[in-house]
Scaffold this motif. Structure first.
Motif, PDB file in Angstrom:
ATOM      1  N   ARG A 177      -2.016  -7.499  -5.103  1.00 52.81           N
ATOM      2  CA  ARG A 177      -2.779  -7.420  -3.843  1.00 52.81           C
ATOM      3  C   ARG A 177      -4.043  -8.231  -3.929  1.00 52.81           C
ATOM      4  N   ARG A 178      -4.704  -8.095  -5.062  1.00 54.33           N
ATOM      5  CA  ARG A 178      -5.978  -8.761  -5.285  1.00 54.33           C
ATOM      6  C   ARG A 178      -5.817 -10.284  -5.197  1.00 54.33           C
ATOM      7  N   MET A 217      -8.940  -3.431  -6.466  1.00 60.05           N
ATOM      8  CA  MET A 217      -9.579  -2.792  -7.620  1.00 60.05           C
ATOM      9  C   MET A 217      -8.607  -1.766  -8.180  1.00 60.05           C
ATOM     10  N   LEU A 270       0.831  -1.204   0.000  1.00 61.34           N
ATOM     11  CA  LEU A 270       0.000   0.000   0.000  1.00 61.34           C
ATOM     12  C   LEU A 270       0.865   1.253   0.000  1.00 61.34           C
ATOM     13  N   THR A 291      -1.532  -3.619  -7.697  1.00 64.40           N
ATOM     14  CA  THR A 291      -2.967  -3.754  -7.401  1.00 64.40           C
ATOM     15  C   THR A 291      -3.418  -5.185  -7.666  1.00 64.40           C
ATOM     16  N   ILE A 310     -13.947  -8.560  -8.234  1.00 56.66           N
ATOM     17  CA  ILE A 310     -13.095  -7.541  -8.853  1.00 56.66           C
ATOM     18  C   ILE A 310     -12.154  -8.209  -9.853  1.00 56.66           C
ATOM     19  N   MET A 362     -10.923   0.974   0.414  1.00 56.10           N
ATOM     20  CA  MET A 362     -10.929  -0.464   0.684  1.00 56.10           C
ATOM     21  C   MET A 362     -10.915  -1.255  -0.616  1.00 56.10           C
ATOM     22  N   LEU A 363     -11.734  -0.797  -1.583  1.00 55.71           N
ATOM     23  CA  LEU A 363     -11.760  -1.476  -2.879  1.00 55.71           C
ATOM     24  C   LEU A 363     -10.377  -1.453  -3.518  1.00 55.71           C
ATOM     25  N   ARG A 364      -9.715  -0.348  -3.398  1.00 58.41           N
ATOM     26  CA  ARG A 364      -8.351  -0.258  -3.929  1.00 58.41           C
ATOM     27  C   ARG A 364      -7.425  -1.187  -3.179  1.00 58.41           C
ATOM     28  N   ALA A 365      -7.618  -1.253  -1.832  1.00 60.79           N
ATOM     29  CA  ALA A 365      -6.771  -2.126  -1.014  1.00 60.79           C
ATOM     30  C   ALA A 365      -6.956  -3.596  -1.391  1.00 60.79           C
ATOM     31  N   VAL A 366      -8.173  -4.013  -1.661  1.00 60.01           N
ATOM     32  CA  VAL A 366      -8.399  -5.426  -2.003  1.00 60.01           C
ATOM     33  C   VAL A 366      -8.172  -5.705  -3.482  1.00 60.01           C
TER      34      VAL A 366
END
Lengths: 232, 866
Positions: free
Chosen positions: A69-70, B313, A42, A66, A98, B307-311
């Motif tokens: 992370r996903r 997106m 992050l 990103t 996502i 949060m969406l960016r963290a997971v």
């Protein structure tokens, strides 16, 4: 006042083994959250490297990080951060949605995780219909849905009462064991840290002590003792 | 497989239904206004065209006198036309206005934007029954066509039913020699020629009408039906028209049937321009609301997006999610907007029907209008959502992990500097660039929008010190908590700027339109008082003889009498601008200068020199006064020459002066009776203006005139006060249309305030919970939010009143440039008072709901709120 450069971490060398449960402790401003952010991609270090599952994160672009992370990292936040517009089940599979994965691919895993966290009968509830502890369970299930290399939890019990907090920590311990997950939690709570295999103590941006233990965890008294000796 | 952007977007819309409804409302209003205006404009033009198409039927060309309105065609022209190769039928006709004898007493004048019209006049066509049926559409429901040379007539069955006439009855009509009757031998269905003159029409044999109205063998027009190879090929038709033009002689001219709709279409142009500009403003304000709402949604969901960016997106995924919401909202909003627009259009068309021309086809939705409004709905929404989408994509995943209150937004210099730059560009464009006529409207509208946008961006700079200025007032009204609330507007500069901008635009439109209306009204009143003069008007459906003036003058209490003859003429080729091939139809008022000046005067434009000298020159002959609209259109001034088509060919008239005139949308010239007779072969009067003598009651003089002459001569007597009231009433009705649109602007402005305050309250729940825990009562919380609204309202009011004043000047300048009027900016306090009322009172009312929400916050929940 003008802007002042703050060194959050200084000379931190840190390694985590697969399947390990690690707690990072330290007072406010010790750099523990910053360390967690770096481990999760992050944030990026001013110097040094973060290598996760053999991949140096600094070599990745924003989009690549990103996606990484996903697919490879799970997050658990202090304030759950569930989408209020999605049900519990939908929140759990959000990273896969996502990622564009079809439902058939994760249906079974979803059921496993909901069962693990004890929320099978709450799957269709919205977050505001769940208690804090239940919401955090959903967040835990979400963190594990993509079979991550590592799960990072920032004060996972910080917003819960002691009973709910205990059940969350039991759950994390269980997940570590049954799913062979690697978990790092950041906490200021000695009782939370006692669930870990290893506790890393930070002070003023530096690692000042490690506390290792076996599978039974570490005693709270021991942790408090160390903290007192380090004047944390 | 779920497409995640749409999946998340529709969930968000459902959950935050209040925000969704607000955004939808902005889209619906914007789309509805654009479509309604398009439909109204299109339907009005269609109605105009339809009227003239019905008259022409299958006629591809029409032969008319070169000097329309005065001269008649001779039989020679008919002979030449019918023998011309390619002509299948040449149908001659005459057209007169008359009255049913039974209605002569109740004859009245009616007013519309077309100018003064006769209220219940019957239009009687004299036609060759056999030939005319070959070019026009006659559909009989009963009876037969009249026989040539017989005193017979046919009329629409609807009109006959209204007047309780049937087959076999006598149609009694007024003629110059009194009255006469025609036997009704046929009734027409409600189509074709029966639609002319709104159905108040009759058809009789050509020779009979010529006899009854003393026309000799003169013809008003010849409708031509051509071989299909010519009529269906535009190039062939154009070539044929030119060749026939050379054949018919210099006293005749061949035109397309549509050209006859020209005068009314000219008049519609300015009205349509105003409506079109308004639709642009509606879209502008709607876009603000949509942008505002989307921005607030992003702020509300910062943690969620983090949060969406963290997971995992991606930034593009976030943009797609926001735009997916925009696509769904715009689709639904556009469809609802179209439905609303159709309803709004009916109302607008009703207004236009009262003011300009009866509008048919109330349900027809033009394809272009539909496409345009859909484009606006979708395009504007996507455009307005784009910036918030990009801002959302920039939200760092760390936002998900932070617990912090939103800090005070810093004002970026680039923002307000851009605002100042846009203001300068707008001013230069409006005042210092001479745009070509064809793009003047677009350039003007764009410049105004740039000015308003620039003003919006300067709010970022001004809000700080403006708020400090208004804070004492907030403290005075709402006490200490008022000062707290007022200061809150500085925390989110962009949000404050948008809210102030919405209010500013709404107030600007109200003030500028009302100021324009006021200037118009004052100028028109001055014109009526000065130029029309007199105390009474005497009119008749049939041209009155010159000698009637002496009879009127003999009535007790009549001091002066002056005649006016009104006819349509056409501008000559030599006066036309390069881009015009057909001359405009101009209203010619023939006056007797000597008696005219005993009663009134002309209102000369600025810089016309000595008025006495101007009048002397007019009286010398071969000279005219022209209106400022004509002057502007033909780029002429005093001392130049205007060419007009006359009975004796194209004649140049010396321009003795430029005057103000609102008749016929300003395309007016004045000549003398001597020139009228000499060049146009006409005499008589359409109107006598009377000045009552001192000591005599105007009403009494009017009654005396009516008693003596109304029955015999079927005249209408009206006081100038009544006439003035009618015209002003018409003007009020015209501007009523814009009041409706102004109201929409105010609603959107108020919605912007509700949006902003709700968002501010939501963002500060923790803070408000903290204040409550420290001892602030609910009432104090309410006052705090109302004070915040007051600050927004005052800022919006200051900007709105200031820019309203500036844009009012621009609108008057624009109207003068585009139409040719010479309006002067006149200050009136009323719109500013209305604006201030909206800024202070309406905004407070809009704030009640969010203020109550804030007052109701649960302290414990609020403190825990993240």
């Amino acid at each position: 006042m003008g802007e002042v450069a703050v060194t959050a971490l200084n000379g931190v060398d840190f390694a985590v083994e697969r399947g390990e449960f690690v707690a990072i402790m330290g007072p406010s401003g010790s750099g523990k959250s910053t360390l967690l952010h770096l481990l999760g991609g992050l944030d990026s270090p001013t110097s040094g490297e973060v290598i996760l599952a053999g991949q140096a994160l600094s070599q990745l672009s924003d989009d690549q990080i990103t996606r990484f992370r996903r697919q490879k990292i799970g997050f658990i936040f202090q304030f759950y951060n569930l989408l209020p517009t999605l049900t519990a089940a939908e929140n759990v599979v959000l990273p896969l949605l996502i990622d564009g994965r079809p439902a058939a691919e994760y249906k079974a895993r979803l059921q496993v995780l909901l069962s693990l966290v004890g929320l099978e009968d709450r799957a269709s509830h919205l977050p505001d219909q769940l208690s804090g502890g239940q919401q955090q369970r959903v967040a835990i299930a979400r963190a594990f849905i993509n079979d991550p290399e590592i799960v990072l939890a920032d004060e996972p019990t910080g917003n819960l009462d002691s009973r709910s907090g205990k059940s969350i920590l039991d759950l994390l311990r269980k997940a570590c064991r049954e799913l062979e997950a690697t978990i790092i939690i950041v906490t200021h709570d000695p009782s939370a840290a006692s669930y870990a295999d290893r506790v890393v103590f930070l002070k003023d941006g530096q690692i000042v002590h490690h506390l290792n233990n076996g599978a039974e965890g570490i005693s709270v008294n021991k942790i408090v003792e160390v903290m007192a000796s380090l004047e944390l | 497989m779920i497409y995640i952007p749409f999946f998340l977007a529709q969930r968000n819309m459902r959950t935050r239904w209040g925000r969704t409804l607000l955004t939808l409302l902005g889209i619906v209003l914007g789309v509805a206004v654009v479509l309604a205006i398009q439909m109204t404009n299109q339907s009005t033009l269609d109605s105009i065209r339809q009227v003239f198409d019905q008259a022409t039927g299958q006629a591809s060309l029409v032969v008319v006198p070169a000097n329309r309105g005065a001269d008649k065609l001779e039989e020679e022209a008919l002979f030449r036309a019918e023998k011309f190769e390619g002509v299948l039928a040449a149908a001659p006709s005459v057209r007169v206005q008359t009255l049913l004898a039974s209605e002569a007493k109740s004859w009245q004048i009616a007013f519309s934007m077309n100018g003064i019209a006769a209220g219940n006049v019957l239009v009687l066509y004299g036609v060759d029954p056999d030939l005319d049926a070959q070019v026009r559409v006659y559909k009989l429901s009963a009876g037969r066509m009249p026989l040539a040379g017989e005193y017979e007539a046919i009329l629409p069955e609807k009109f006959a039913a209204e007047k309780k006439l049937s087959l076999g009855d006598e149609l009694d009509i007024l003629t110059p020699s009194g009255s006469d009757h025609l036997e009704i031998v046929g009734l027409l269905t409600d189509e074709g020629v029966a639609l002319l003159n709104d159905g108040v029409v009759a058809f009789a044999p050509l020779q009979v009408v010529q006899d009854l109205f003393g026309m000799g063998s003169g013809i008003d027009e010849i409708s031509l039906r051509l071989e299909s190879a010519i009529s269906e090929d535009p190039a062939a038709l154009a070539s044929f028209k030119n060749r026939l033009n050379e054949r018919v002689g210099r006293d005749a001219e061949v035109i397309y049937p549509a050209a006859r709709g020209q005068l009314v279409s000219q008049m519609m142009a300015t009205y349509q321009l105003g409506l079109s500009f308004f639709s642009i403003i509606a879209v502008f304000v709607g876009a603000f609301l949509i942008y505002n709402t989307f921005s607030m949604t992003i702020v509300e969901r910062t943690r969620e997006i983090g949060m969406l960016r963290a997971v995992g997106m991606s930034r593009w995924g976030v943009i797609r999610m926001v735009l997916a919401e925009a696509v769904m909202l715009s689709s639904v909003g556009s469809l609802l907007g179209i439905a609303t627009g159709i309803v709004l259009a009916r109302g607008l068309m009703q207004l236009v029907s009262e003011v300009i021309i009866p509008v048919e086809n109330l349900a027809r939705v033009p394809a272009q209008g539909l496409a345009q409004s859909l484009g606006v709905g979708v395009g504007v929404t996507l455009g307005a959502a784009l910036i918030p989408a990009v801002q959302a994509a920039r939200i760092s995943p760390l936002e998900a992990l932070r617990v912090r209150t939103r800090s005070i937004e810093r004002v970026q210099a680039a923002v307000w500097l851009s605002g100042i730059a846009l203001l300068i560009i707008g001013r230069v464009s409006l005042y210092h660039i001479a745009w070509p006529a064809e793009i003047r409207f677009s350039a003007g509208s764009t410049s105004i929008l740039l000015t308003l946008l620039g003003a919006t961006l300067t709010v970022a700079l001004a809000s700080g010190w403006l708020e400090r200025l208004t804070r004492p007032l907030a403290a005075a009204i709402y006490r200490r908590e008022g000062a707290l609330g007022s200061a809150n507007v500085r925390r989110s500069v962009s949000r404050t700027a948008l809210t102030v901008a919405s209010l500013m635009v709404a107030l600007t439109m109200i003030i500028s339109i009302n100021s324009l209306a006021y200037s118009f009204k004052e100028d028109m009143t001055a014109w009526i008082v000065n130029a029309l003069g007199g105390d009474l008007y005497v009119r008749s459906p049939i041209t009155m003889r010159d000698s009637f003036a002496r009879l009127l003058a003999s009535v007790d209490g009549v001091q002066f009498v002056t005649p006016t003859r009104i006819m349509l003429v056409r501008a000559g080729q030599r006066s036309l601008p390069n881009d015009q091939s057909v001359g405009d139809t101009i209203v010619l008022n023939a006056i007797d200068p000597a008696t005219f000046r005993q009663i009134g005067d002309m209102e000369f434009a600025a810089g016309q020199g000595d008025t006495q000298a101007n009048w002397r020159r007019l009286e010398e002959g071969n000279a005219i006064f022209i209106s400022n609209v004509v002057a502007d259109r033909y780029q002429l001034d005093q001392g130049d020459t205007l060419y007009l088509h006359t009975r004796r060919g194209e004649k140049g008239f010396y321009i003795a002066g430029v005057v103000m005139d609102f008749t016929g949308q300003g395309l007016v010239v004045y000549s003398t009776y001597i020139d009228l007779q000499r060049w146009f072969g006409e005499s008589g009067a359409d109107r006598f203006t009377i000045k009552a003598a001192q000591g005599y009651s105007i009403a009494a003089v009017a009654e005396e005139i009516k008693a003596r002459y109304q029955q015999r001569r079927n005249i209408n007597v009206q006081t100038t006060e009544e006439f003035k009231d009618s015209i002003l009433n018409l003007m009020e009705q015209s501007f009523r249309l814009f009041d409706v649109l102004n109201l929409i602007g105010v609603i959107i402005g108020a919605l912007g305030v509700i949006n902003t305050l709700t968002m501010n309250v939501m963002e500060r729940q923790r803070e408000i919970g903290g204040l409550r825990s420290l001892g602030m009562t609910r009432r104090q919380v309410l006052r705090m939010v109302l004070a915040e609204a007051q600050a927004l309202g005052i800022m919006g009011g200051i900007y709105g009143l200031g820019f309203g004043y500036a844009i009012a000047h621009v609108m008057i300048l624009g109207t003068n440039m585009m139409v040719g009027y010479d309006l002067e900016f006149l200050f009136t306090a009323q719109p500013y008072l209305v604006g201030a009322l909206i800024a202070l009172v309406v905004v407070q009312i809009a704030a009640i709901y969010p203020a109550r929400q804030a007052a109701r916050i649960n302290i414990v929940k609020a403190i825990k709120y993240e």
